[in-house]
Design an enzyme around this catalytic site. Structure first.
Site, PDB file in Angstrom:
ATOM      1  N   LYS A 184      -1.825 -10.200  12.052  1.00 44.26           N
ATOM      2  CA  LYS A 184      -3.116  -9.869  12.964  1.00 44.26           C
ATOM      3  C   LYS A 184      -3.975  -8.788  13.057  1.00 44.26           C
ATOM      4  CE  LYS A 184       1.168  -7.548  15.523  1.00 44.26           C
ATOM      5  NZ  LYS A 184       1.508  -7.852  13.751  1.00 44.26           N
ATOM      6  N   ARG A 213       5.297  -5.469  23.363  1.00 45.97           N
ATOM      7  CA  ARG A 213       6.608  -6.239  22.018  1.00 45.97           C
ATOM      8  C   ARG A 213       7.855  -6.470  22.234  1.00 45.97           C
ATOM      9  NH1 ARG A 213       3.272  -3.425  17.424  1.00 45.97           N
ATOM     10  NH2 ARG A 213       3.853  -3.535  15.544  1.00 45.97           N
ATOM     11  N   ARG A 228       0.004  -3.059   0.622  1.00 46.87           N
ATOM     12  CA  ARG A 228      -1.267  -2.919   2.473  1.00 46.87           C
ATOM     13  C   ARG A 228      -1.836  -1.432   1.998  1.00 46.87           C
ATOM     14  NH1 ARG A 228      -1.279  -4.298   7.962  1.00 46.87           N
ATOM     15  NH2 ARG A 228       1.113  -3.530   8.242  1.00 46.87           N
ATOM     16  N   ARG A 265      -0.680   3.044   4.193  1.00 47.48           N
ATOM     17  CA  ARG A 265      -0.131   3.632   5.941  1.00 47.48           C
ATOM     18  C   ARG A 265       1.268   4.256   5.951  1.00 47.48           C
ATOM     19  NH1 ARG A 265      -0.641  -1.129  10.346  1.00 47.48           N
ATOM     20  NH2 ARG A 265       1.849  -0.216  10.778  1.00 47.48           N
ATOM     21  N   ARG A 298      10.875  -1.981  10.309  1.00 43.02           N
ATOM     22  CA  ARG A 298       9.929  -3.151  11.335  1.00 43.02           C
ATOM     23  C   ARG A 298       9.871  -4.585  11.130  1.00 43.02           C
ATOM     24  NH1 ARG A 298       5.301  -1.266   8.315  1.00 43.02           N
ATOM     25  NH2 ARG A 298       4.051  -2.412  10.710  1.00 43.02           N
TER      26      ARG A 298
END
Ligand code: AMP
Length: 214
Positions: free
Chosen positions: A14, A89, A128, A161, A172
């Site tokens: 995203k 969400r 990431r 992160r 998640r």
């Protein structure tokens, strides 16, 4: 003018697509996750409240998120469109967003649903890395920086992160399935949703998005 939502599980790309979309359509990028991270960085009360949920991979309570997103949407730069990334969400958030837009004589033009399989999501999330300074994102295998640990754009330090570790990432994804995936049905009922393959290259995914939007 483009009023749109980017929907999709964590790790679907995203953020990557958002950067391209807002540049092409000249609209502001509203990421509730970014707003929370900025508040955490600045040590605000809001940041402290959100961090407790984010660190566990849980959703921040609806009312708090709705307040933040709608306040942002009232800003001047959203008059000619916006890209919402990571909001709504939950179905409740989506209903409140609809109410908000209706009250302001506005509506969504299109909802873009990015589809990626679960194994690939985990690989993307745990690999990431983000620039501490400018927020640019990298991937240790798919998109490594020229110099390890350093941002190509600004030379800033690349970090992982807090919520990109394996355990939190798994949670998640499971929270996404339980609470966010039902939004696909919600927007299918109201009309304008397109499903885009997010597992191909970012360029090809972006081409599909542009075709759908135009
Ligand atoms: P993101 O950067 O979109 O992956 O968001 C990171 C985290 O921020 C999420 O895992 C949630 O804890 C929180 N968050 C961001 N947006 C929302 C939202 N719309 N509703 C609830 N929590 C959110």
């Amino acid at each position: 003018m483009l009023r749109t939502i980017l929907l999709g599980p964590p790790g679907a790309g995203k953020g990557t697509q958002a950067v391209r979309i807002v540049e092409k359509y000249n609209i502001p990028h509203i990421s509730t996750g970014d707003i929370f991270r900025e508040n955490i960085k600045n040590g605000t009360e809001l940041g402290k409240r959100a961090k407790a949920y984010m660190d566990k991979g849980e959703l921040v309570p609806d009312d708090l998120v709705i307040e933040i997103a709608t306040t942002r949407l009232l800003e001047d730069d959203c008059k000619d469109g916006f890209l919402l990334d990571g909001f709504p969400r939950t179905v409740y958030q989506a209903e409140k967003l609809d109410e908000f837009l209706k009250a302001h004589d506005s509506k969504l033009d299109i909802v873009i649903d990015l589809e990626v399989g679960e194994e690939e999501l985990m690989r993307r999330i745990t690999g990431r890395r983000v620039c501490k300074n400018c927020g640019a994102t990298y991937h240790v295998v798919n998109f490594p920086p020229a110099v390890e640990g350093k941002c190509d754009k600004c030379g800033g330090e690349l970090i992982q992160r807090d919520d990109d570790n394996e355990e939190t990432a798994k949670n998640r994804i499971s929270v996404y399935k339980d609470q966010t995936e039902p939004l696909i049905g919600y927007y299918e009922k109201s009309g304008n949703i397109v499903h885009v393959d997010g597992s191909i290259s970012p360029e090809n995914t972006f081409d599909q998005i542009v075709k759908a939007v135009d």
